[in-house]
Enzyme design. Sequence first.
Site, mmCIF file in Angstrom:
data_model
loop_
_atom_site.group_PDB
_atom_site.id
_atom_site.type_symbol
_atom_site.label_atom_id
_atom_site.label_comp_id
_atom_site.label_asym_id
_atom_site.label_seq_id
_atom_site.Cartn_x
_atom_site.Cartn_y
_atom_site.Cartn_z
ATOM 1 N N GLU A 62 49.068 -46.292 -80.882
ATOM 2 C CA GLU A 62 49.214 -44.855 -80.175
ATOM 3 C C GLU A 62 50.115 -45.100 -78.889
ATOM 4 O O GLU A 62 49.637 -45.911 -78.168
ATOM 5 C CB GLU A 62 48.077 -44.338 -80.070
ATOM 6 C CG GLU A 62 48.339 -43.282 -78.911
ATOM 7 C CD GLU A 62 46.585 -42.609 -78.493
ATOM 8 O OE1 GLU A 62 45.937 -43.278 -79.221
ATOM 9 O OE2 GLU A 62 46.754 -41.604 -77.621
ATOM 10 N N ASP B 14 43.600 -44.732 -78.702
ATOM 11 C CA ASP B 14 42.696 -44.786 -77.596
ATOM 12 C C ASP B 14 41.392 -44.301 -77.792
ATOM 13 O O ASP B 14 41.304 -43.336 -78.806
ATOM 14 C CB ASP B 14 43.139 -43.809 -76.560
ATOM 15 C CG ASP B 14 44.475 -44.536 -75.976
ATOM 16 O OD1 ASP B 14 44.705 -45.744 -75.967
ATOM 17 O OD2 ASP B 14 45.357 -43.830 -75.100
ATOM 18 N N ASP C 286 39.600 -41.909 -76.891
ATOM 19 C CA ASP C 286 39.460 -40.672 -75.963
ATOM 20 C C ASP C 286 39.830 -39.367 -77.179
ATOM 21 O O ASP C 286 39.911 -39.799 -78.195
ATOM 22 C CB ASP C 286 40.363 -40.602 -74.793
ATOM 23 C CG ASP C 286 41.701 -40.518 -75.162
ATOM 24 O OD1 ASP C 286 42.026 -40.515 -76.335
ATOM 25 O OD2 ASP C 286 42.462 -40.540 -74.140
ATOM 26 N N ASP D 141 42.249 -37.425 -77.548
ATOM 27 C CA ASP D 141 43.616 -37.415 -78.045
ATOM 28 C C ASP D 141 43.854 -38.524 -79.034
ATOM 29 O O ASP D 141 44.459 -38.277 -80.238
ATOM 30 C CB ASP D 141 44.614 -37.525 -76.879
ATOM 31 C CG ASP D 141 44.991 -36.535 -76.262
ATOM 32 O OD1 ASP D 141 44.866 -35.404 -76.652
ATOM 33 O OD2 ASP D 141 45.855 -36.546 -75.077
#
Length: 637
Positions: free
Chosen positions: A426, A499, A501, A503
């Site tokens: 990403e 990541d 998280d 997103d």
Amino acid sequence: MSKNNEVYDESQIQVLEGLEAVRKRPGMYIGSTSSRGLHHLVYEIVDNSIDEALAGFCKNINVMIHKDNSITVWDDGRGMPVGIHHKMNKPTVEVIMTVLHAGGKFGGGAYKVSGGLHGVGASVVNALSEVCEVEVKSEGHIWKQTYHRGKVASPFEKIGDSDEHGTKTYFKPDPEIFEDTVYDYDTLVQRLRELAFLNKGIKINITDERTDKSETLHYEGGIKSFVTYLNRNKEPIFPEPIYVEGRKDDECSVEVALQYNDGYTENIFAFANNIDTIEGGTHLAGFKSALTRVFNDYAKKFGFIKDSDKNLSGDDVREGLTAVISVKLTDPQFEGQTKTKLGNSEVRGIVDSIVSEKVSTFLEENPQVGKLIIDKSMVAARARDAAKKARELTRRKSVLESTSLPGKLADCASRNPEECEVYLVEGDSAGGSAKQGRNRNFQAILPLKGKIMNVEKQRIDKILSSEEIKAMITAFGGGIGKDFDTSKLRYHRIIIMTDADVDGAHIRTLILTFFYRYMKKLVEEGHVYIAQPPLYKVAKGKKEYYAYDDDELQEVLNTVGGKDTNTNIQRYKGLGEMDAEQLWDTTMNPEKRILRKVNVEDAMEADEVFTILMGDKVAPRRQFIQENASKVENWDI
Ligand code: 28G
């Protein structure tokens, strides 16, 4: 081997094989000793209750997860036979619980249709449990027997009176056998719900004493309710799913439910004897060929199609289709890599003729529904035709034929796909670190920009115009869609690195949905992995430690002596915060990294989450976000 097997003839020797064999090679009997195998124990026991229900004697099944992760299952069937097994000369219950393969066919002409993938029976569960207890209520009394690791621990004896009837089994999975002994409530609910859909009328209750959660799964509509459930976050184009059923003598029963939604993807679930045949088979083939023929015949008969060369293709009539096919047969043959493909050749014709006959009748009686479906299929046919013409006109090399690799790909040196892997990373900054940190002999890096396309809402021609998707197709080399071919893959491991998280989770969901929809074999054959970057770095003086979750952080803090002087905890917000060396050490070095293999269920779940998050319906999205808010902070969608 049973110590008194000399009493029996050859055919029974196999039957007498001891439960020791099961404890020695558990994987052979329940697939694995991972969490999957652990859950499988519950399914094995529940299947016996389902069989009793299908024989017409049981209405209620209860499953309870106790605080210590032991399980009780009980049903209100006839109860296991309480008499003496005349061949074995001991209580029938003891035979069922301690002799391998003693389950077998039920009496009274009924057949054993249930039975998980392995269908090995209660004795295997007993063998793999520290403690197991069976209680039977019938003929006015209650009987009970206890076992330890498969061995009889107390005689089968009367312990009381009761005018009820049924079977109750308690078991505590053996920690000597299972890597993980913690039950996941949602996993059990999912399979029990499926069983409740597949066997209409049965009431399955599940209770979790650890959390006080409970659910009752009961669907009078059976697989028709299943289709409504599958389409719950979509927009159906007619209100009630179409439902047809039929049977061929006592040999095979067939049920099919189907409904179209306003999307473009095809969602067909095929079951044989309650087993999800993810590899398809003859029942699915019979269904597909009948559907294509019936809709074409109908479209011609009622003047929708005049030209016979304008026939609707299979893909046309399956665009936006959600369907469940359930067949139950006496002697199922399971084939394929994962033994989830139905092989019985006679089933193709049986399903084909039942679906043809009954769906045509339905269409004649419900012409408004017929028109909606034909209109939708004809739009699909026209779109496909237009896309094909456009491709021919531009005479541009399609992505599928393109030989030049995407510019953003940092390829590896090796040309041996078996040892090669590609990281889908990403963002460009993490992509940069990954390119520096990798072992370039066998690790390739493909950086992906943020969110990839919503493949649910697009047809294939649009999807193929997305740069990120084109890059993946050309880099992997296996093609796309029906022609996807894993033997042409350039990398045998495709590793998603996002990541830790929200997103990141979203991007992972998008990628998995794309794989599930257009490169399913990639997932089915186990080529897809998820990298697990650490969540924390703990620095104590000159030493550095990494922790991959909160529990591990606590462990690290305990070993380094708590949060006193010189201890610095860094919470990684993204891969970009790690330099090349850290990324290699924690996430990419095959000696140290943790990779999670993605299975078809994971991909299906991603697909569902995706539908909820990207679909048009607001209520399910809000509900999903509320239910998951505790798991993820700052959910920003
Ligand atoms: C609670 C946990 C899971 C079950 C029955 C009912 C019968 C049965 C079960 O028979 C067949 C016959 C003898 C070995 C059948 C009762 C016919 C008449 C049954 C369960 C095979 C087993 N009366 N309910 N087994 N025997 N529920 N629930 O296990 O030779 S198992």
